[in-house]
Design a protein around this motif. Structure first.
Motif, mmCIF file in Angstrom:
data_model
loop_
_atom_site.group_PDB
_atom_site.id
_atom_site.type_symbol
_atom_site.label_atom_id
_atom_site.label_comp_id
_atom_site.label_asym_id
_atom_site.label_seq_id
_atom_site.Cartn_x
_atom_site.Cartn_y
_atom_site.Cartn_z
ATOM 1 N N ASN A 188 0.824 -1.216 0.000
ATOM 2 C CA ASN A 188 0.000 0.000 0.000
ATOM 3 C C ASN A 188 0.858 1.266 0.000
ATOM 4 N N THR A 189 2.096 1.115 -0.489
ATOM 5 C CA THR A 189 2.994 2.267 -0.542
ATOM 6 C C THR A 189 3.600 2.429 -1.940
ATOM 7 N N ILE A 190 4.128 3.593 -2.167
ATOM 8 C CA ILE A 190 4.930 3.845 -3.368
ATOM 9 C C ILE A 190 6.328 4.236 -2.915
ATOM 10 N N GLU A 191 7.330 3.543 -3.452
ATOM 11 C CA GLU A 191 8.713 3.863 -3.135
ATOM 12 C C GLU A 191 9.333 4.629 -4.304
ATOM 13 N N ILE A 192 9.840 5.809 -4.009
ATOM 14 C CA ILE A 192 10.450 6.659 -5.033
ATOM 15 C C ILE A 192 11.958 6.650 -4.845
ATOM 16 N N THR A 193 12.679 6.346 -5.928
ATOM 17 C CA THR A 193 14.138 6.378 -5.913
ATOM 18 C C THR A 193 14.631 7.638 -6.620
ATOM 19 N N PHE A 194 15.692 8.240 -6.080
ATOM 20 C CA PHE A 194 16.202 9.501 -6.605
ATOM 21 C C PHE A 194 17.666 9.389 -7.007
ATOM 22 N N SER A 195 18.033 10.195 -7.988
ATOM 23 C CA SER A 195 19.442 10.453 -8.276
ATOM 24 C C SER A 195 19.796 11.821 -7.692
ATOM 25 N N GLU A 196 21.025 12.214 -7.825
ATOM 26 C CA GLU A 196 21.513 13.507 -7.306
ATOM 27 C C GLU A 196 21.170 13.676 -5.821
ATOM 28 N N THR A 197 21.428 12.630 -5.046
ATOM 29 C CA THR A 197 21.100 12.660 -3.621
ATOM 30 C C THR A 197 22.202 13.298 -2.773
#
Length: 487
Positions: free
Chosen positions: A395-404
Motif C-alpha cells: 500500500n505504498t509507493i517507493e520513489i528512488t532519486f538520483s543527485e542525492t
C-alpha cells in the motif's frame, strides 16, 4: 573650364574618401578590447574588408592569413590556446591596421532569456532585503575588483560595428551595474573553481517569449510525437519569430564560447504552453548549436520559480498546475545531450513576485552544474534530488532519486511536504513521506492501492525536501504523459 576642373577635383577627393572608408577593416561588436577568448578550442575571428583584400591576424605567437571574398567577408581560426591571465594584443592588418588590447584567454559563456536573466546588478538592494538565506558574501556591486572577469552587454540597438572596439569591460564599477546578476555570479563562482579568466556575454530582453530568440526559418513546422501523432504547426504562435535572434544572437555568431545559460519561459507559461513550448525549446537549442557549429555545446537552463499564475487577471485562465506542466515541458529538453537544469523552488519570498531577488544563488547553482557536467568536477554536488523511478510495494509507493548528494533530508526537520499520491481514480491526496536511504516511501490511509505519485505539483511549491547540501528536490509526476512521446 575652371568649373569642370573643380568638379573633377571634388569627384576625385570623394572617390578617394569612399575608397578609404570601404577599404577599412570592420569588426563585429563582440570582437574588441578587453575580450576573453575561449581556451582549448579553435577561436573564430571575422569581419569585413574590401573585396579580395588580404587580411592577417596576429595573436599569442600566431599569424593567420586569409583573403576577403568578393563580398568583402573574411574569417580565420586561431589555434587552440591555454588559459592566460597575461593581457595581450591582437593585430589585424589589411589595407588598414587594428590593434585590440588587453585580451585574455579563458572560459566564455553566453547567458540569455527574459527579465529574470536580464535582472541587473543595479537591483542589489533587493538582494539585501531577501528574507531567506543565501546572503551574498559581500557587496559585489561596489566592491567587485576582479579584472579577470570580463563582461559584454548585448543590446539590440548596440550591436552595429564601431571603430572604437569597446564592447567588453571588466566586471566592476559602472559596466557591472547594468549587467545580468545571474551571469555575474555564475562567473564569480566559476572563477573560484577554475582559476582562469571568465568572459560573460549577456543577451536578454525583459518580457520576451521564446519565439523571437529562434531564427524565423526554423519555426514553421509540425512536431511529430513518437506514437506518430502530429501536433498543430508551431509557426510563431502570435510571437515575432527571429526578432531578437536577428539583432542580438546572430551578430555574436561564430564567437567561440564554451556554453549557454538560459533563463526564460514566464511569458510562454502565461500562454498555458506545455508540449508546444518543449518543441520550441528543442528547436532553439538545436538551431543555436548548429549556427555555432557545435552540436554538443553545453546548454543549461533555470527551472522557473514558483509564482501564482492562477491568481493573475488574464484572458487565459490558469490553474495551479499550469506551472508544474511548464516545468515538465522545460525538462523535456533533457532528452538532448549536454543539457541540464537547476531547480529554484526555495528561492522565493513571495509567490506574488515574478522576479525573486536571489540571483546570486541562481548564478552559483548554474556554476555548480557547469563545474560538474562541463568541467568534470564530480565532487561538486550541483542539484537536489531528481526523480529516478518508482515501484509499488503493497500500500505504498517507493520513489528512488538520483543527485542525492550526501543524503536526503528535510530542511526544517519536519515531515516532507508537497508529496501526493492517488489510486486508479486519479484523486490525489497528501501523502506521508518517509526517507529511507536514497528513497522516499509514500502512503496515505485513504489510498490503500496507490498507483501514481507527484511531488511539488503546484505553482506555490516551496518544499522542505532537499539533499544534505541544501539543494531542493526537483518537482515531478510519475504519470508524465509526454516523456515517452517526445522526440
Amino acid at each position: 573650364m575652371h568649373s569642370n576642373k573643380l568638379i573633377f577635383s571634388f569627384l576625385s577627393i570623394l572617390l578617394l574618401f569612399t575608397f578609404k572608408v570601404s577599404s577599412q577593416i570592420v569588426l563585429p561588436k563582440i570582437i574588441g578590447h578587453n575580450m576573453v577568448l575561449q581556451q582549448k578550442q579553435k577561436v573564430s575571428i571575422w569581419g569585413t574588408a574590401s573585396p579580395n583584400e588580404k587580411i592577417s591576424v596576429a595573436f599569442a605567437g600566431q599569424n593567420k592569413k586569409t583573403t576577403a571574398d568578393k563580398a568583402g567577408k573574411w574569417s580565420i581560426q586561431l589555434n587552440r590556446m591555454d588559459a592566460s591571465f597575461t593581457p595581450r594584443e591582437m593585430t589585424i592588418k589589411g589595407n588598414t591596421t587594428i590593434v585590440l588590447k588587453n585580451i585574455l584567454v579563458g572560459e566564455v559563456w553566453l547567458c540569455s532569456g527574459q527579465s529574470n536573466m536580464e535582472y541587473a546588478m543595479r537591483k542589489y538592494s533587493k538582494f539585501e532585503t531577501a528574507v531567506k538565506g543565501y546572503k551574498p558574501p559581500e557587496d559585489d556591486l561596489n566592491k567587485a575588483n576582479n579584472t579577470n572577469i570580463r563582461i559584454f552587454l548585448d543590446r539590440r540597438k548596440y550591436m552595429d560595428p564601431s571603430p572604437e572596439h569597446l564592447g567588453w569591460d571588466a566586471a566592476m564599477g559602472k559596466p557591472l551595474v547594468d549587467f545580468s546578476a545571474v551571469g555575474y555570479y555564475f562567473a564569480k563562482d566559476l572563477y573560484s573553481k577554475l582559476n582562469v579568466p571568465i568572459g560573460m556575454i549577456s543577451a536578454a530582453v525583459p518580457g520576451s517569449r521564446i519565439e523571437p530568440w529562434i531564427q524565423a526559418s526554423k519555426m514553421d513546422f509540425a512536431p511529430i510525437l513518437k506514437n506518430g501523432k502530429t501536433l498543430e504547426k508551431l509557426s510563431a504562435d502570435g510571437g515575432e519569430s527571429g526578432k531578437f535572434y536577428d539583432t542580438m544572437i546572430q551578430p555574436l555568431i561564430p564567437y567561440t564560447m564554451k556554453g549557454i545559460l538560459w533563463y526564460q519561459g514566464e511569458s510562454n507559461c502565461f500562454l498555458n504552453e506545455n508540449i508546444r513550448y518543449a518543441y520550441k525549446f528543442k528547436t532553439l537549442i538545436e538551431s543555436w548549436r548548429n549556427e555555432w557549429n557545435n552540436k554538443t555545446m553545453p546548454f543549461y537552463f533555470v527551472q522557473l520559480a514558483p509564482y501564482a499564475y492562477s491568481t493573475t487577471k488574464d484572458e487565459r485562465p490558469h490553474s495551479a498546475e499550469q506551472l508544474p506542466e511548464f516545468w515538465e515541458a522545460q525538462k523535456l529538453a533533457l532528452h538532448l545531450k549536454n543539457t541540464n537544469t537547476i531547480a529554484i523552488t526555495d528561492l522565493v519570498d513571495s509567490i506574488a513576485d515574478l522576479h525573486p531577488g536571489y540571483k546570486w544563488e541562481i548564478g552559483r547553482r548554474l556554476s555548480l552544474l557547469a563545474s560538474n557536467k562541463t568541467y568534470g568536477k564530480k565532487n561538486v554536488v550541483w542539484s537536489g534530488p531528481v526523480y529516478k523511478k518508482m515501484r509499488i510495494v503493497h500500500n505504498t509507493i517507493e520513489i528512488t532519486f538520483s543527485e542525492t548528494g550526501s543524503g536526503l533530508t528535510s530542511r526544517d526537520g519536519k515531515p516532507l511536504t508537497w508529496f501526493t499520491i492517488a489510486g486508479k481514480d486519479g484523486k490525489f491526496v497528501p501523502a506521508n513521506a518517509i526517507i529511507k536511504d536514497n528513497t522516499v516511501i509514500l502512503s496515505a490511509a485513504e489510498i490503500p492501492n496507490p498507483v501514481v505519485a507527484r511531488f511539488g505539483w503546484n505553482e506555490g511549491t516551496q518544499s522542505n525536501f532537499i539533499n544534505k547540501e541544501g539543494l531542493p528536490a526537483v518537482p515531478f509526476r510519475t504519470d508524465n504523459p509526454w516523456d515517452k512521446l517526445f522526440q
